[in-house]
Design an enzyme around this catalytic site. Structure first.
Site, mmCIF file in Angstrom:
data_model
loop_
_atom_site.group_PDB
_atom_site.id
_atom_site.type_symbol
_atom_site.label_atom_id
_atom_site.label_comp_id
_atom_site.label_asym_id
_atom_site.label_seq_id
_atom_site.Cartn_x
_atom_site.Cartn_y
_atom_site.Cartn_z
ATOM 1 N NE ARG A 168 -8.813 -7.723 0.857
ATOM 2 C CZ ARG A 168 -7.867 -6.826 1.126
ATOM 3 N NH1 ARG A 168 -7.467 -5.995 0.204
ATOM 4 N NH2 ARG A 168 -7.340 -6.764 2.322
ATOM 5 N N GLY B 108 -10.232 -3.903 0.877
ATOM 6 C CA GLY B 108 -9.535 -3.827 2.156
ATOM 7 C C GLY B 108 -9.831 -2.534 2.896
ATOM 8 C CB THR C 141 -0.868 0.053 1.276
ATOM 9 O OG1 THR C 141 -1.784 -1.052 1.248
ATOM 10 C CG2 THR C 141 -1.695 1.330 1.391
ATOM 11 C CB THR D 5 0.854 0.143 4.757
ATOM 12 O OG1 THR D 5 1.282 -1.038 4.067
ATOM 13 C CG2 THR D 5 1.895 0.530 5.787
HETATM 14 N N1 GLY Z 1 -3.949 -2.543 3.285
HETATM 15 C C1 GLY Z 1 -4.237 -2.866 1.944
HETATM 16 C C2 GLY Z 1 -5.180 -3.961 1.802
HETATM 17 O O1 GLY Z 1 -5.280 -4.837 2.658
HETATM 18 O O2 GLY Z 1 -5.851 -4.006 0.796
#
Ligand code: GLY
Length: 309
Positions: free
Chosen positions: A205, A207, A177, A228
């Protein structure tokens, strides 16, 4: 009006040894320092924190070293699906996009969402239609996909697991990230985060990155945060807002709040990842539960500093 500015960026968290295998420390140092200095120029000329975090994340997205924009990790179908968000601490305005493809700079699309002000989060085809409405250019899928990411997906599939950006196929953690937080000469705070997510993730998905309060948060009264790590854990702990709450309700500064946030992440969900934080006094801080976190900062107009560990 403040007489100084601060800027902090990150390029993902993970096991330090894995980060160093992806590229040498010097390569990361050069990339991070160059982006910080370009951000500094913008802040010195009086640009807003919001414009500068968008700009820095755009530069990180354009660099194939990082898991965002070009060089994003691949999902289980071998495709890139990206998430991004940014937030203005001056008025809590925010814009976010999730599960998007073919947009060179997802953070620029998130900014369009913020500027329009009608919604906060657009996803998938609806976000792409909005990009067309904004006359944003689309890029072919090939632009985003690198040989390293194809190899990484093959390894993840053969190991039968979902992994994080900088993670090798072993029990170490490497979480990608990119993000930026800034305080401008007016004293305003802003935060931005962008990602390709997890290697071998299920399509659809999403996040923490595009979720305000989880992967990104900014409030002039508290701090600006970009996260991140393993997104599901940051979603469950609403970590960026939790860190802001540590500043608001416990009077912590950036350093104490970042450390308290990661302690909470680990204690509650054994979370993996890191955060960067700037508070209202312009203090820059980072904390992580991984051994590595690629980051750099300019605190109150000082020299640019870069660290991986
Ligand atoms: N922190 C980025 C994700 O899990 O998509």
């Amino acid at each position: 009006m403040s007489n100084s500015y601060s800027l902090m960026i990150h390029g993902g968290a993970g096991a330090l040894e894995d980060l160093k295998q992806e590229a040498s420390e010097a390569v990361f140092q050069q990339s991070i320092t160059a982006i910080l200095e370009q951000g500094r120029q913008r802040l010195e000329q009086g640009d807003s924190a919001l414009d500068v975090v968008e700009y820095c994340v755009t530069l990180l997205e354009n660099d194939r070293l990082y898991n965002a924009g070009r060089g994003s990790v691949l999902n289980a179908e071998g495709k890139v699906e990206m998430d991004a968000a940014l937030m203005n601490g001056r008025d809590l305005s925010a814009g976010a996009v999730a599960c998007i493809k073919q947009i060179k700079n997802p953070i620029a699309l998130a900014r369009r969402v913020l500027d329009r002000g009608e919604h906060v989060l657009l996803v998938g085809d609806g976000a792409l239609e909005f990009a067309q409405f904004c006359q944003m250019e689309t890029y072919p899928d090939d632009y985003f996909i690198t040989d390293a990411r194809i190899k990484q997906l093959a390894e993840a599939k053969s190991a039968g697991r979902m992994t994080l950006d900088h993670e090798r196929i072993k029990p170490s953690q490497k979480l990608g990230t990119v993000g930026a937080v800034a305080q401008d000469l007016q004293g305003n705070l802003a935060a931005a985060t962008s990602t390709g997510g997890l290697v071998n993730k299920r399509w659809g998905r999403v996040g923490d990155t595009p979720v305000v309060g989880a992967g990104v948060f900014a409030d002039n009264e508290t701090c600006a945060v970009s996260a991140t790590g393993y997104g599901e854990q940051f979603l469950r702990t609403v970590l960026a807002k939790t860190i802001s709450d540590f500043v608001h309700f416990k009077g912590m500064d950036a350093d104490a709040a970042a450390k308290a946030g990661i302690e909470y992440l680990v204690r509650k969900v054994q979370g993996d990842g890191g955060v960067i934080v700037i508070d209202g006094a312009g203090n820059c801080a980072a904390a992580q539960s991984t051994s590595g976190l690629i980051r750099g900062w300019i605190e109150r107009g000082g020299e640019a500093i870069c660290k991986l560990g």
